[in-house]
Design a protein around this motif. Structure first.
Motif, PDB file in Angstrom:
ATOM      1  N   ARG A  17     -19.095  93.010  13.180  1.00 28.13           N
ATOM      2  CA  ARG A  17     -18.870  91.631  12.467  1.00 28.13           C
ATOM      3  C   ARG A  17     -19.574  91.486  11.013  1.00 28.13           C
ATOM      4  N   LEU A  18     -20.422  92.595  10.943  1.00 27.97           N
ATOM      5  CA  LEU A  18     -20.965  92.891   9.380  1.00 27.97           C
ATOM      6  C   LEU A  18     -20.446  94.274   8.847  1.00 27.97           C
ATOM      7  N   TRP A  19     -19.282  94.586   9.467  1.00 29.03           N
ATOM      8  CA  TRP A  19     -18.542  95.874   8.639  1.00 29.03           C
ATOM      9  C   TRP A  19     -18.529  95.486   7.162  1.00 29.03           C
ATOM     10  N   PRO A  20     -18.625  96.616   6.251  1.00 29.08           N
ATOM     11  CA  PRO A  20     -18.693  98.097   6.645  1.00 29.08           C
ATOM     12  C   PRO A  20     -20.160  98.388   6.757  1.00 29.08           C
ATOM     13  N   ALA A  21     -21.212  97.639   6.498  1.00 31.45           N
ATOM     14  CA  ALA A  21     -22.696  97.877   6.712  1.00 31.45           C
ATOM     15  C   ALA A  21     -22.956  98.424   8.016  1.00 31.45           C
ATOM     16  N   SER A  22     -22.532  97.364   8.910  1.00 29.40           N
ATOM     17  CA  SER A  22     -22.754  97.773  10.362  1.00 29.40           C
ATOM     18  C   SER A  22     -21.432  98.579  11.049  1.00 29.40           C
ATOM     19  N   ARG A  23     -21.842  99.485  11.653  1.00 29.15           N
ATOM     20  CA  ARG A  23     -21.000 100.407  12.316  1.00 29.15           C
ATOM     21  C   ARG A  23     -21.272 100.817  13.932  1.00 29.15           C
ATOM     22  N   GLU A  24     -20.465 101.474  14.645  1.00 26.61           N
ATOM     23  CA  GLU A  24     -20.774 101.890  15.832  1.00 26.61           C
ATOM     24  C   GLU A  24     -22.014 102.560  15.962  1.00 26.61           C
ATOM     25  N   VAL A  25     -22.040 103.629  15.251  1.00 23.36           N
ATOM     26  CA  VAL A  25     -23.474 104.499  15.398  1.00 23.36           C
ATOM     27  C   VAL A  25     -24.746 104.087  14.706  1.00 23.36           C
ATOM     28  N   ARG A  26     -24.558 102.880  13.920  1.00 20.81           N
ATOM     29  CA  ARG A  26     -25.983 102.343  13.300  1.00 20.81           C
ATOM     30  C   ARG A  26     -25.494 100.694  13.114  1.00 20.81           C
ATOM     31  N   PRO A  27     -25.739  99.813  14.150  1.00 16.55           N
ATOM     32  CA  PRO A  27     -25.237  98.255  14.168  1.00 16.55           C
ATOM     33  C   PRO A  27     -26.184  97.645  13.596  1.00 16.55           C
ATOM     34  N   LYS A  28     -25.668  96.304  13.348  1.00 18.95           N
ATOM     35  CA  LYS A  28     -26.508  95.456  12.472  1.00 18.95           C
ATOM     36  C   LYS A  28     -27.948  95.215  12.738  1.00 18.95           C
ATOM     37  N   GLN A  29     -28.338  95.429  13.885  1.00 22.76           N
ATOM     38  CA  GLN A  29     -29.640  95.182  14.333  1.00 22.76           C
ATOM     39  C   GLN A  29     -30.932  96.238  13.753  1.00 22.76           C
ATOM     40  N   PHE A  30     -30.167  97.210  13.396  1.00 17.65           N
ATOM     41  CA  PHE A  30     -31.206  98.409  12.718  1.00 17.65           C
ATOM     42  C   PHE A  30     -31.068  98.453  11.174  1.00 17.65           C
ATOM     43  N   LEU A  31     -30.511  97.443  10.477  1.00 16.54           N
ATOM     44  CA  LEU A  31     -30.271  97.515   9.216  1.00 16.54           C
ATOM     45  C   LEU A  31     -31.257  96.358   8.589  1.00 16.54           C
ATOM     46  N   PRO A  32     -31.650  96.824   7.398  1.00 10.90           N
ATOM     47  CA  PRO A  32     -32.591  95.928   6.612  1.00 10.90           C
ATOM     48  C   PRO A  32     -31.708  94.856   5.740  1.00 10.90           C
ATOM     49  N   LEU A  33     -31.289  93.886   6.476  1.00 16.03           N
ATOM     50  CA  LEU A  33     -30.339  93.030   5.963  1.00 16.03           C
ATOM     51  C   LEU A  33     -31.034  92.011   5.034  1.00 16.03           C
ATOM     52  N   PHE A  34     -32.492  91.680   5.197  1.00 21.60           N
ATOM     53  CA  PHE A  34     -33.112  90.576   4.332  1.00 21.60           C
ATOM     54  C   PHE A  34     -34.502  90.954   3.796  1.00 21.60           C
ATOM     55  N   GLY A  35     -34.766  92.324   3.652  1.00 21.47           N
ATOM     56  CA  GLY A  35     -35.925  92.955   3.232  1.00 21.47           C
ATOM     57  C   GLY A  35     -35.935  94.225   3.894  1.00 21.47           C
ATOM     58  N   ALA A  36     -37.443  94.635   3.891  1.00 22.76           N
ATOM     59  CA  ALA A  36     -37.750  96.206   4.239  1.00 22.76           C
ATOM     60  C   ALA A  36     -37.336  96.426   5.653  1.00 22.76           C
ATOM     61  N   ARG A  37     -37.445  95.268   6.550  1.00 20.64           N
ATOM     62  CA  ARG A  37     -37.807  95.729   8.043  1.00 20.64           C
ATOM     63  C   ARG A  37     -36.252  95.175   8.566  1.00 20.64           C
ATOM     64  N   SER A  38     -35.511  95.933   9.703  1.00 21.75           N
ATOM     65  CA  SER A  38     -34.596  95.332  10.385  1.00 21.75           C
ATOM     66  C   SER A  38     -34.776  94.118  11.071  1.00 21.75           C
ATOM     67  N   THR A  39     -33.498  93.807  11.640  1.00 19.68           N
ATOM     68  CA  THR A  39     -34.020  92.300  12.523  1.00 19.68           C
ATOM     69  C   THR A  39     -34.526  92.909  13.886  1.00 19.68           C
ATOM     70  N   PHE A  40     -34.007  94.086  14.258  1.00 17.84           N
ATOM     71  CA  PHE A  40     -34.811  94.460  15.391  1.00 17.84           C
ATOM     72  C   PHE A  40     -36.423  94.663  15.464  1.00 17.84           C
ATOM     73  N   GLN A  41     -36.705  95.040  14.026  1.00 14.32           N
ATOM     74  CA  GLN A  41     -38.195  95.233  13.834  1.00 14.32           C
ATOM     75  C   GLN A  41     -38.782  93.824  13.662  1.00 14.32           C
ATOM     76  N   ASP A  42     -38.242  92.866  13.077  1.00  9.24           N
ATOM     77  CA  ASP A  42     -38.784  91.709  12.889  1.00  9.24           C
ATOM     78  C   ASP A  42     -38.702  90.867  14.110  1.00  9.24           C
ATOM     79  N   THR A  43     -37.871  91.056  15.019  1.00  8.34           N
ATOM     80  CA  THR A  43     -37.823  90.474  16.421  1.00  8.34           C
ATOM     81  C   THR A  43     -39.126  90.971  17.140  1.00  8.34           C
TER      82      THR A  43
END
Length: 470
Positions: A17-43
């Protein structure tokens, strides 16, 4: 003494749903969308207070396992990492986490969280966890109901019923995603958004799940009991896990159990389910424009620019999303999330590579990125982390030339081992058994020039590999 909570972080999904930044091999939970950390790390950071939380459990799949370890190490958190052999949706994933948690503590209370959600008010979220803990200890399966900020059509809703304890209410009814008119009715009636996060005693969840689908619970229990250990990961047994029915926890348990309860909470929550949601969570200028990366706006309003490298300039447009990566550019209307879903489905048939992988490909030892390619050549930029090495390997169809631009490389070519320093190079002939490693304390960066009749990644014959991919 109040029992501590075991966080169960679910991060095996591969949404686009966040293509093209989010893709099968590196989806959005591992992306730093709002700062230096990913949402996985923030969680993970959100549930790291040792006064309330135990060592977390992360459930993911083999494709993401090294990203999980890398991002855990970056924030200094250790976890038990369970690997699903196949995606079976949230029902079996949460059940597997519950079985594993119960093996650590028979009375374990588990907090199951999606790795790709955003919570802006951590204090309110933690207060809701404390509120729900008492109900969970009493045998309730607690979900977190978000107090609606608008009549949203992209979320399911919860109708809260009678009070259970404190602010916790019984769930009178779960309802599916509504149309706009129905969402407005739900808002007036005091319904809550269904966040898809849960707290429960592991034994209670498994008991309720087992009443409804005993075969799947037995399959998951067997998969955990027969799990192996590989490089520190807990690998669920494939045949047993594959026998579990693929189903969400909502359909498997929550919509059928009489034990469901809800904690109302207002904590700045979002499931970040669209680029419009990213825009809503981003800092904006006076005209409502948001930019992550180099974005310039003229006579434009309520636009969202996300760019890896290229400058994106918008003039005379409103309500646009522009996402520019190194191999794809998306231009979309702000609110048409379903349109993006249809677009990605089409891309999977006409250009599947851009939905699956980035030009920069992450590996457990570092990364590589294609810089240029032609019919008989390819140029890559390779980064190797300190102390890491690639597999011992050979190629049937290509030779390679490595030029070190930063750090020092220890290179094996057949029986020879030598150190190659900055501004030095080495040639790897076709068929030579070779290995690259970084013996230093800084990143090793080199340029690789491949030449040959076939340059695909499947022309890698691994002879020995630290990551057991051979």
């Amino acid at each position: 003494m109040t029992r501590k909570i075991i966080p169960l972080i679910m991060c095996g999904g591969a949404g686009t749903r966040l293509w093209p930044a989010s893709r099968e091999v590196r989806p959005k939970q591992f992306l730093p969308l709002f700062g230096a950390r990913s949402t996985f790390q923030d969680t993970l950071a959100r549930v790291s207070d040792p006064a309330l939380f135990e060592r977390p459990i992360v459930i993911t799949n083999a494709a993401y396992r090294f990203m999980v370890l890398e991002q855990l190490a970056e924030i200094g958190i250790e976890a038990d990492v369970l690997l699903e052999p196949a995606r079976r949706d949230s029902g079996p994933a949460i059940a597997a986490g519950a079985v594993f948690a119960r093996s650590r503590d028979e009375e374990a209370v588990v907090l199951a969280l999606a790795a790709d959600h955003v919570v802006r008010d951590t204090a309110s979220f933690i207060a809701a966890c404390r509120e729900g803990l008492a109900a969970a200890e009493q045998g309730r399966i607690v979900t977190f109901g978000i107090k609606p900020e608008r009549a949203a059509t992209e979320y399911g809703y919860i109708n809260p019923g009678e009070t259970v304890a404190g602010a916790v209410r019984a769930v009178a009814k779960f309802v599916e995603k509504p149309d706009q008119a129905k969402a407005a009715e739900y808002l007036k009636a005091g319904y809550l958004w269904n966040s898809g996060n849960f707290m429960f005693r592991a034994a209670v969840l498994l008991d309720e799940y087992g009443k409804l689908d005993p075969d799947s619970v037995q399959a998951v229990t067997d998969a955990v009991a027969r799990a192996g250990r590989d490089l520190g990961f807990v690998t669920l047994e494939p045949q047993a896990f594959g026998a579990a029915k693929a189903i969400s926890i909502d359909y498997a348990v929550m919509e059928k159990t009489a034990r469901a309860a809800v904690v109302p909470v207002s904590c700045g929550w979002s499931d970040v389910g669209s680029w419009h949601a990213v825009w809503e969570l981003s800092d904006k200028d006076a005209q409502g424009n948001a930019a992550r990366g180099a974005g310039v706006f003229e006579d434009s309003r309520n636009c969202n620019v996300v760019t890896d490298k290229a400058l994106v300039a918008l003039e005379g447009v409103d309500d646009l999303v522009v996402v520019a990566t190194q191999d794809a550019v998306l231009v979309s209307r702000q609110k048409d999330a379903n349109g993006l879903k249809r677009l990605v489905a089409k891309l999977k048939t006409v250009a599947p590579q851009v939905t699956e992988d980035h030009l920069k490909v992450h590996r457990p030892w570092g990364s590589y990125q294609s810089v240029d390619n032609g019919e008989r050549h390819q140029v890559k930029r390779i980064i190797v982390k300190p102390g890491q090495r690639l597999s011992l390997q050979k190629h049937y169809h290509r030779s390679e030339h490595w030029i070190v631009v930063r750090g020092a490389a220890r290179v094996t070519v057949n029986e020879d081992v030598k150190t190659v320093h900055e501004n030095q190079s080495i040639y790897i002939p076709i068929g030579a058994v070779h290995r690259l490693e970084n013996p230093g304390k800084i990143l090793l960066e080199l340029i690789e020039v491949q030449t040959g009749s076939y340059l695909g990644e499947d022309d890698i014959i691994r002879i020995e590999d630290d990551y057991r991919r051979s």
